[in-house]
Design a protein around this motif. Structure first.
Motif, PDB file in Angstrom:
ATOM      1  N   VAL A  92       0.843  -1.202   0.000  1.00  0.00           N
ATOM      2  CA  VAL A  92       0.000   0.000   0.000  1.00  0.00           C
ATOM      3  C   VAL A  92       0.876   1.250   0.000  1.00  0.00           C
ATOM      4  O   VAL A  92       0.621   2.214  -0.729  1.00  0.00           O
ATOM      5  N   PHE A  93       1.924   1.218   0.802  1.00  0.00           N
ATOM      6  CA  PHE A  93       2.867   2.335   0.870  1.00  0.00           C
ATOM      7  C   PHE A  93       3.474   2.617  -0.503  1.00  0.00           C
ATOM      8  O   PHE A  93       3.545   3.777  -0.950  1.00  0.00           O
ATOM      9  N   LEU A  94       3.914   1.560  -1.194  1.00  0.00           N
ATOM     10  CA  LEU A  94       4.552   1.743  -2.500  1.00  0.00           C
ATOM     11  C   LEU A  94       3.564   2.230  -3.553  1.00  0.00           C
ATOM     12  O   LEU A  94       3.916   3.038  -4.415  1.00  0.00           O
ATOM     13  N   LEU A  95       2.341   1.727  -3.508  1.00  0.00           N
ATOM     14  CA  LEU A  95       1.337   2.221  -4.449  1.00  0.00           C
ATOM     15  C   LEU A  95       1.148   3.728  -4.310  1.00  0.00           C
ATOM     16  O   LEU A  95       0.974   4.447  -5.300  1.00  0.00           O
ATOM     17  N   GLU A  96       1.203   4.197  -3.088  1.00  0.00           N
ATOM     18  CA  GLU A  96       0.988   5.627  -2.830  1.00  0.00           C
ATOM     19  C   GLU A  96       2.243   6.458  -3.060  1.00  0.00           C
ATOM     20  O   GLU A  96       2.159   7.621  -3.464  1.00  0.00           O
ATOM     21  N   ARG A  97       3.420   5.876  -2.799  1.00  0.00           N
ATOM     22  CA  ARG A  97       4.634   6.693  -2.712  1.00  0.00           C
ATOM     23  C   ARG A  97       5.691   6.420  -3.784  1.00  0.00           C
ATOM     24  O   ARG A  97       6.634   7.199  -3.892  1.00  0.00           O
ATOM     25  N   TRP A  98       5.599   5.313  -4.511  1.00  0.00           N
ATOM     26  CA  TRP A  98       6.690   4.977  -5.429  1.00  0.00           C
ATOM     27  C   TRP A  98       6.220   5.055  -6.874  1.00  0.00           C
ATOM     28  O   TRP A  98       5.176   4.526  -7.231  1.00  0.00           O
ATOM     29  N   SER A  99       7.038   5.717  -7.693  1.00  0.00           N
ATOM     30  CA  SER A  99       6.779   5.800  -9.123  1.00  0.00           C
ATOM     31  C   SER A  99       8.117   5.739  -9.835  1.00  0.00           C
ATOM     32  O   SER A  99       8.769   6.747 -10.054  1.00  0.00           O
ATOM     33  N   GLY A 100       8.554   4.538 -10.158  1.00  0.00           N
ATOM     34  CA  GLY A 100       9.840   4.374 -10.814  1.00  0.00           C
ATOM     35  C   GLY A 100       9.917   3.035 -11.503  1.00  0.00           C
ATOM     36  O   GLY A 100       9.191   2.103 -11.158  1.00  0.00           O
ATOM     37  N   SER A 101      10.805   2.935 -12.482  1.00  0.00           N
ATOM     38  CA  SER A 101      10.944   1.676 -13.212  1.00  0.00           C
ATOM     39  C   SER A 101      11.740   0.637 -12.424  1.00  0.00           C
ATOM     40  O   SER A 101      11.595  -0.561 -12.658  1.00  0.00           O
ATOM     41  N   GLU A 102      12.568   1.092 -11.494  1.00  0.00           N
ATOM     42  CA  GLU A 102      13.387   0.161 -10.737  1.00  0.00           C
ATOM     43  C   GLU A 102      12.532  -0.617  -9.740  1.00  0.00           C
ATOM     44  O   GLU A 102      11.622  -0.053  -9.120  1.00  0.00           O
ATOM     45  N   PRO A 103      12.813  -1.909  -9.560  1.00  0.00           N
ATOM     46  CA  PRO A 103      12.107  -2.663  -8.521  1.00  0.00           C
ATOM     47  C   PRO A 103      12.523  -2.178  -7.138  1.00  0.00           C
ATOM     48  O   PRO A 103      13.565  -1.533  -6.981  1.00  0.00           O
TER      49      PRO A 103
END
Length: 325
Positions: free
Chosen positions: A229-240
């Protein structure tokens, strides 16, 4: 890297693919606390390996967010026994879901990989950019290859079409809803079941695969769900992004912890004729930590909760009917 913009989940239709698995169920628990509309489909309703069925279902349901938690998973024995299924089914599932998500205009997709994607002899701790820098662990390379393909497909859609598709690499997971079938399970549920049955039967010893020397990192599945949930809200990048706790234990130490939690008094007998797998697998979680996320559930606390779930749900646990009688 992250672009600094926060993705707002509020009011979105969120499709959790694989909601009946351990990870999917944890995602439902976590997302139930968010103001979202959850969308699911059982295997009876939707076969994720069938392209036409997935495309038709996605076109009808129109989810705005997709989490790809569906996969064929298992431990060393299962991977070694069914390499075709582990490669073929996982490739089909992820291709059908990711392609269909793009075609129906999904706003954000999170693909869940696995720490087994990294080379067998990666420097430790394992950074995300160590991917594809060396040979894989042979005992699970089929599953790893499929997961690598999923990561790369997300990156390809982002590069070619600007799709907001991200990927996360969980470390070894455990927790409520795990698979306790000894033929297909991972190490934590296998040890829990073995020691519970040895305790119940008064067995003098429990056999543990391998030498006990490999080191592994373990993350509670509810912590993973929170990180998703955190990543859906906070992460936007091509890297894993690696998801773990940043600490590891030996398999011997893990077995001793499980023995203490279960209350088994017998001896642990390690079998060096069985495969150890990768010598060490500790993730570098600095990327996720820098974003501000930390796990909350310690290993001993998590194992105790897992055993409690096992005792309460033995009749329904996969491969375990009646084992807690």
């Amino acid at each position: 890297m992250a672009d600094g913009k926060r993705f707002d989940l509020a009011g979105k239709r969120v499709f959790v693919a694989g909601h009946r698995g351990m990870v999917g169920a944890a995602l439902l628990r976590r997302l139930s606390r968010e103001p979202v509309a959850l969308v699911t489909a059982s295997r009876d309703e939707l076969d994720l390996t069938r392209q036409a069925d997935v495309e038709a279902w996605m076109a009808a349901q129109r989810p705005q967010v997709v989490i790809v938690a569906a996969a064929k998973v298992g431990g060393i024995l299962a991977n070694d026994t069914w390499p075709v299924e582990f490669l073929e089914q996982n490739l089909l599932i992820e291709l059908n879901l990711i392609r269909s998500a793009f075609r129906v205009g999904v706003e954000k997709l999170l693909f869940l990989g696995s720490s087994c994607i990294y080379p067998k002899h990666s420097p430790q701790p394992i950074k995300e950019d160590y991917l594809l820098t060396g040979p894989l662990e042979p005992t699970n390379e089929w599953y790893a290859l499929a997961k690598i393909a999923g990561i790369k497909l997300c990156q390809a859609y982002r590069k070619q079409h600007g799709a907001e598709f991200i990927s996360a690499m969980p470390t070894n997971l455990y927790g409520p809803g795990d698979n306790f079938d000894l033929a297909t399970s991972h190490v934590v549920p296998a040890l829990v079941r073995k020691m519970h049955e040895a305790k119940r039967e008064g067995a003098a010893s429990v056999a543990v695969w391998g030498t006990g020397s490999p080191r592994r990192e373990f993350l509670h599945v509810d912590d993973l769900a929170d990180a998703c949930v955190f990543l859906l809200e906070r992460w936007s990048g091509s890297e894993p992004v690696n998801v773990g706790c940043g600490e590891d234990v030996t398999i011997r130490e893990l077995a001793e912890l499980v023995r203490a939690v279960v209350g088994y008094q017998g001896e642990l007998v390690f079998d060096p004729t069985k495969p150890d797998g990768t010598p060490r697998k500790l993730l570098d979680v600095s990327r996720l930590a820098a974003l501000g996320w930390r796990p909350r559930i310690g290993l001993r606390e998590g194992l105790a909760g897992t055993y409690a779930w096992f005792l309460a749900n033995a009749a329904a646990a996969r491969g375990l009917a009646g084992a807690a009688a």
